[in-house]
Design an enzyme around this catalytic site. Structure first.
Site, PDB file in Angstrom:
ATOM      1  N   GLY A 536     -21.249  16.540 217.612  1.00  0.00           N
ATOM      2  CA  GLY A 536     -22.331  17.506 217.707  1.00  0.00           C
ATOM      3  C   GLY A 536     -22.098  18.630 216.722  1.00  0.00           C
ATOM      4  NE  ARG A 537     -24.902  18.585 211.988  1.00  0.00           N
ATOM      5  CZ  ARG A 537     -24.185  18.368 210.898  1.00  0.00           C
ATOM      6  NH1 ARG A 537     -23.561  19.363 210.297  1.00  0.00           N
ATOM      7  NH2 ARG A 537     -24.081  17.164 210.396  1.00  0.00           N
ATOM      8  N   GLY A 539     -23.121  26.439 216.478  1.00  0.00           N
ATOM      9  CA  GLY A 539     -23.473  27.521 215.586  1.00  0.00           C
ATOM     10  C   GLY A 539     -22.439  27.778 214.504  1.00  0.00           C
ATOM     11  CG  PHE A 540     -19.570  30.070 214.624  1.00  0.00           C
ATOM     12  CD1 PHE A 540     -20.243  30.459 215.762  1.00  0.00           C
ATOM     13  CD2 PHE A 540     -19.374  30.977 213.615  1.00  0.00           C
ATOM     14  CE1 PHE A 540     -20.700  31.751 215.891  1.00  0.00           C
ATOM     15  CE2 PHE A 540     -19.818  32.274 213.739  1.00  0.00           C
ATOM     16  CZ  PHE A 540     -20.482  32.656 214.876  1.00  0.00           C
ATOM     17  N   GLY A 541     -19.880  25.412 213.577  1.00  0.00           N
ATOM     18  CA  GLY A 541     -19.248  24.270 212.951  1.00  0.00           C
ATOM     19  C   GLY A 541     -19.593  22.971 213.630  1.00  0.00           C
ATOM     20  CE  LYS A 557     -17.265  25.379 217.946  1.00  0.00           C
ATOM     21  NZ  LYS A 557     -17.516  26.170 219.154  1.00  0.00           N
ATOM     22  CG  ASP A 658     -24.628  30.535 223.945  1.00  0.00           C
ATOM     23  OD1 ASP A 658     -25.800  30.537 224.354  1.00  0.00           O
ATOM     24  OD2 ASP A 658     -24.282  30.018 222.873  1.00  0.00           O
TER      25      ASP A 658
HETATM   26  C1  LIG Z   1     -26.909  34.407 208.776  1.00  0.00           C
HETATM   27  O1  LIG Z   1     -26.063  33.518 209.465  1.00  0.00           O
HETATM   28  C2  LIG Z   1     -25.141  32.867 208.619  1.00  0.00           C
HETATM   29  C3  LIG Z   1     -24.348  31.903 209.489  1.00  0.00           C
HETATM   30  O2  LIG Z   1     -25.199  31.048 210.150  1.00  0.00           O
HETATM   31  C4  LIG Z   1     -24.243  33.853 207.938  1.00  0.00           C
HETATM   32  O3  LIG Z   1     -23.376  33.198 207.048  1.00  0.00           O
HETATM   33  C5  LIG Z   1     -25.084  34.837 207.177  1.00  0.00           C
HETATM   34  O4  LIG Z   1     -24.257  35.837 206.643  1.00  0.00           O
HETATM   35  C6  LIG Z   1     -26.106  35.475 208.081  1.00  0.00           C
HETATM   36  N1  LIG Z   1     -26.958  36.311 207.273  1.00  0.00           N
HETATM   37  C7  LIG Z   1     -27.346  37.514 207.633  1.00  0.00           C
HETATM   38  C8  LIG Z   1     -28.229  38.232 206.693  1.00  0.00           C
HETATM   39  O5  LIG Z   1     -26.971  38.014 208.687  1.00  0.00           O
END
Ligand SMILES: *[C@@H]1O[C@H](CO)[C@@H](O)[C@H](O)[C@H]1NC(C)=O
Ligand SMILES: *[C@@H]1O[C@H](CO)[C@@H](O)[C@H](O)[C@H]1NC(C)=O
Ligand SMILES: *[C@@H]1O[C@H](CO)[C@@H](O)[C@H](O)[C@H]1NC(C)=O
Ligand SMILES: *[C@@H]1O[C@H](CO)[C@@H](O)[C@H](O)[C@H]1NC(C)=O
Ligand SMILES: *[C@@H]1O[C@H](CO)[C@@H](O)[C@H](O)[C@H]1NC(C)=O
Length: 854
Positions: A536-537, A539-541, A557, A658
């Site tokens: 799965g995917r 938010g961070f990886g 992860k 979350d």
């Molecule tokens: C938006 O989220 C990404 C990670 O998903 C991050 O790298 C990026 O810096 C964020 N951009 C802003 C403008 O917050």
């Protein structure tokens, strides 16, 4: 005579006999279906292009140009070589049950309309869009394409220059919105709701002629960045951006979008004042709820307006703010409305608290502005000069630039102005001699050397004391963060050999020693992070499946290198610390981690049955058994126990923040564990709330959290209540595709839950329960209500949920003839089963590493 004419006609058209390859592809298509009869195509060898032409087919000169089989209920795959029907102009496959791999449409250069939406295609090929040089409409919505990995839109689509409408909502697209959409000059509608998109609205959209733009409800946090670019998209009629993490203000130029009819910004992190131009637009729908908008809410004529849960100064539209509030909001505007302040500064009385950094004198006039080290960017607003009772202004340790406004010199009561550690232009305006101005000497701008300008007046100890008090909370926060950070650093240096300390009354926690996995060993067990091992995917990886030599399965992860900003790093470190210190039967265990080079990997226990969401919402698609009511009860109880444990640990409280059905993982017996503590933050003693970064997923967010960012354990209780609703109805928390009144499960559920008949009619059809079951379901529905009460102080707590559910599990006896909870131990009668779990819980708790402090 007539017959003769027909014969002549047929002979005359003999060159129009269907192209044999087209004929074969149509036959293959029919043969592949499970229910081909619905097509009503003749079984004889009669020619598809007629006469008469087969139903649902269009032909021209013996070639198939159209297939229109929408809504027939057809089930099965499409033929893989469908793109050899090279004269196809018009494809209407929507609203069937087509499944399997969507074949490539590559090379269909005559294709103009392709409707494939509302089917069950499982994959979409990389070259699908290649050479579709005439396509105008592509509708792909609601297909579970590449479910587990997701997919990103291939750049071939950029060459479809005649594209007018592109829609692919609920399609599992991940990554950023491709910027080429901004350059497709014919594009008028782009609908990409409910995917896994991240990043910002591409700047290439500036000046684009799009009329409809739907980017709402992206999974895993969603899109972010500024929405400034919409101010130049003057043809927009429907703009849906809700359920993301967009930041910054609404652009002033929104007033020029005179065609705009629907604007939905609900549930973002937007800040600032509502531009007056917005009030002049002729809107049908405007939703500003659940952001951090401030100031006055203008009176709007839109038919449907929502603006709840913001930081407006007055409860009703049109009412003006207090002049002190206006001056402070203007100050915030010049420093780009930092979220920390935009979420705190609400209401119309800065002296009533909790206005971060503001102190008042007894006459309720603002006397101190303390913005020390708040990471403020921007310039200093002259509006501060309107706060005529200001005694002290602390702006040290920020990133302020530009010229200090002359107006500030007019502040009669001002005694101290601290400007150190900024980048302000010199010379500063000249202040009266009784004002102590502290700033960096120009020769060494980065040093913290200070010099007094004209100043020789000692400042009053009284107000100094006020500042110390005002800073105390901030300092505590900083101290806690610093300690956590140092702890992390040391841990990393020692490569896992962790120790912790408690000092200064601030509690830290002891982490159990996690086994260390090397990067190379993790590469090995995941086949070098092979695609087919992706689970799965997040938010961070990406999460990979791994297998140790002894057969033990792992979940690894791997944090994306792109997200390893400071934010990602601290999140990663938080996750390690928290997880390695928390062990519970209903919490997914962290087995180890590694942080070599740029790689950040976390190793978890493997949960073979995956997320609860698969079993609740996608069981048909994934060929799973639907969960019985008994299993759902047990899963609910497991989750409640896991979260209760988090909430009630000895001297501090972990808040998950979350909680959602995709974060609840099931083991081989379908017993549940709560996963993904990436967002868990450490909250000091119960009762303390941290206003920190908003997390959580739209649809599960407690209203007070969405609004203020204020975290208490009740935020998790709310999310848990939503999960209970999902267990009862089999419906996901938010789904734009449902009828409007049903889109938000919580809202709808509250409407139906009171009346037994209504509620029972809305129970998940996959459940097959009798009268007894109905009582049990009603009890869970009632609990779900208790858990989602708007006012957090009146909301249930996790302990209550555990006791209610435990009683339900114990008293639940499957009716005769009904299938029992079929776990491997289900031969035991249920009460015994429950007892045995209790025993296991007890043993697990005894074996858990001690949570005590030094
Ligand atoms: C938006 O989220 C990404 C990670 O998903 C991050 O790298 C990026 O810096 C964020 N951009 C802003 C403008 O917050
Ligand atoms: C979708 O998945 C299939 C099978 O894994 C893969 O071949 C295809 O390239 C993927 N599609 C995209 C657009 O990535
Ligand atoms: C594109 O979509 C819009 C809105 O749904 C619709 O009005 C329009 O007719 C569509 N255009 C084409 C070419 O089908
Ligand atoms: C201000 O800018 C600095 C550096 O560019 C950044 O680290 C910080 O987060 C910014 N502050 C805010 C409140 O955006
Ligand atoms: C500050 O001074 C400038 C010019 O001196 C004036 O235009 C402006 O209105 C003043 N602003 C405030 C908030 O007093």
């Amino acid at each position: 005579m007539k017959r003769l004419a027909l014969l002549f006609f047929l002979l005359g058209c003999s060159n129009a006999v269907t192209n044999p390859n087209d004929f074969k592809i149509l036959s293959d298509f029919k043969k592949g279906l499970e229910n081909p009869d619905l097509l009503k195509w003749p079984n004889t060898g009669r020619d598809p292009c007629g006469p008469p032409v087969w139903p649902h087919i269009g032909c021209s000169k013996g070639r198939v140009t159209a297939i229109q089989v929408q809504g027939l209920g057809l089930k099965g795959p499409l033929p893989p070589n469908i793109n050899q029907l090279s004269q196809l102009k018009n494809i209407g496959f929507q609203n069937n049950r087509f499944n399997g791999n969507l074949p490539s449409f590559s090379g269909l250069s005559n294709l103009q309309y392709a409707y494939l939406n509302l089917n069950r295609f499982e994959t979409i090929p990389l070259d699908f869009f290649r050479g579709l040089s005439n396509v105008m409409v592509l509708a792909l919505d609601n297909n579970p394409f590449n479910q587990s990995f997701g997919w990103s839109i291939p750049s071939d689509l950029a060459d479809c220059t005649r594209l007018v409408n592109f829609s692919c909502s609920s399609c599992n697209i991940f990554g950023e919105v491709p910027s080429f959409f901004g350059k497709l000059s014919s594009l008028s509608s782009l609908m990409l709701s409910s995917n896994r998109l991240s990043g910002g609205i591409p700047l290439s959209f500036s000046g684009s002629l799009l009329q409809i733009l739907w980017l709402n409800n992206q999974e895993y946090g969603g899109m972010n960045g500024s929405i400034g670019v919409i101010g130049s998209m003057v043809l927009l009629t429907k703009l849906w951006l809700h359920g993301n993490q967009f930041t910054g203000p609404i652009p002033e130029s929104i007033g020029s979008l005179t065609s705009l009819r629907e604007l939905n910004l609900n549930g973002n992190l937007l800040v600032g004042l509502i531009p007056p131009g917005l009030a002049r637009l002729n809107l049908q729908l405007l939703d500003l709820s659940n952001n951090m908008f401030m100031g006055t809410m203008p009176r709007l004529s839109a038919a449907k307006v929502s603006y709840a849960s913001n930081s407006f100064c007055q409860p009703d539209p049109g009412l003006q703010c207090d002049p002190q509030v206006n001056a402070l909001l203007e100050f915030l505007k010049y420093v780009e409305y930092p979220v920390s302040l935009a979420s705190e500064w609400k209401g119309n009385d800065p002296c009533a608290g909790p206005w971060w950094g503001i102190s008042c004198n007894p006459s309720k006039e603002v006397s101190v502005v303390n913005m020390k080290s708040m990471m403020l960017n921007g310039t200093v607003s002259p509006s501060l000069s309107l706060l005529s009772s200001l005694v002290e202004i602390h702006l040290e340790g920020n990133y302020l630039q530009g010229r200090l406004p002359q107006n500030l010199t007019m502040l009669r009561s001002l005694r101290l102005l601290d400007l150190r550690g900024n980048d302000l232009e010199v010379p500063l305006p000249k202040f009266p001699t009784n004002v102590k101005v502290v700033y960096d000497t120009p020769s060494s701008p980065s040093s913290h050397e200070t010099s007094d300008v004209d100043g020789n007046v000692a400042h009053s100890t009284k107000s100094r004391f006020g500042i110390i008090l005002a800073s105390a909370a901030l300092l505590t926060l900083v101290a806690v963060l610093a300690i956590i950070f140092c702890l992390m650093k040391r841990r990393r240096r020692k490569n896992g050999d962790v120790e912790s300390s408690a000092s200064g009354g601030i509690r830290t926690f002891e982490a159990s020693t996690s086994p260390i996995f090397s990067l190379s060993s993790l590469r090995e067990v995941t086949d070098n992070f092979a695609q087919e091992n992706i689970l799965g995917r997040g938010g961070f990886g990406v999460v990979y499946k791994g297998k140790l030599k002894d057969g033990t399965m792992l979940a690894v992860k791997r944090m994306e290198s792109g997200v390893m900003s400071d934010k990602g790093t601290s999140e990663f470190q938080t996750e390690i610390t928290v997880l390695s210190s928390v062990r519970h039967r209903h919490l997914v265990s962290l087995l180890g981690y590694t942080g070599e080079g740029n790689e950040r990997l976390l190793v978890y226990e493997y949960m073979p049955q995956g997320a609860l969401s698969r079993h609740l919402f996608y069981w048909k698609m994934m060929d799973l058994e639907p969960l019985s009511w008994c299993k759902r009860l047990i899963i609910a109880l497991d989750v409640a126990k896991g979260v209760e444990y988090l909430h009630s640990m000895a001297h501090y409280t972990f808040i998950h923040r979350d909680l959602k059905s995709s974060n609840i993982l099931l083991d081989h017996e379908l017993r549940a564990k709560v996963s993904d503590f990436g967002l868990v933050k450490l909250a000091l003693d119960s009762g303390t709330s941290f206003a920190t970064r908003l997390a959580g997923t739209f649809g599960y967010l407690a209203p007070e959290y969405a609004v203020t960012g204020r975290i208490t354990t009740k935020v998790d209780v709310f999310s848990f209540g939503v999960i209970l609703m999902e267990l009862v109805t089999g419906l996901v928390a938010v789904d734009e595709q449902r009828p409007e009144e049903k889109q938000y499960l919580v809202d709808w559920f509250w409407k139906i839950k009171e009346d037994r008949e209504t509620l029972l009619a809305c129970v998940d059809p996959a459940l097959n329960v009798d009268e007894d079951g109905h009582d049990s379901i009603m009890a869970v529905a009632e609990l779900a209500g208790h858990c989602t009460v708007k006012d957090p102080s009146r909301r249930a707590d996790m302990g209550y949920a555990v006791s209610v559910l435990a009683r339900l599990v114990e008293t639940w006896r499957p009716h005769e003839g009904m299938s029992r909870c079929s776990s491997t131990r289900s031969e035991m009668p249920l009460p015994e089963l429950v007892k045995s779990w209790k025993e296991e819980d007890r043993v697990a708790a005894l074996n858990a590493p001690s949570q005590s402090h030094h």
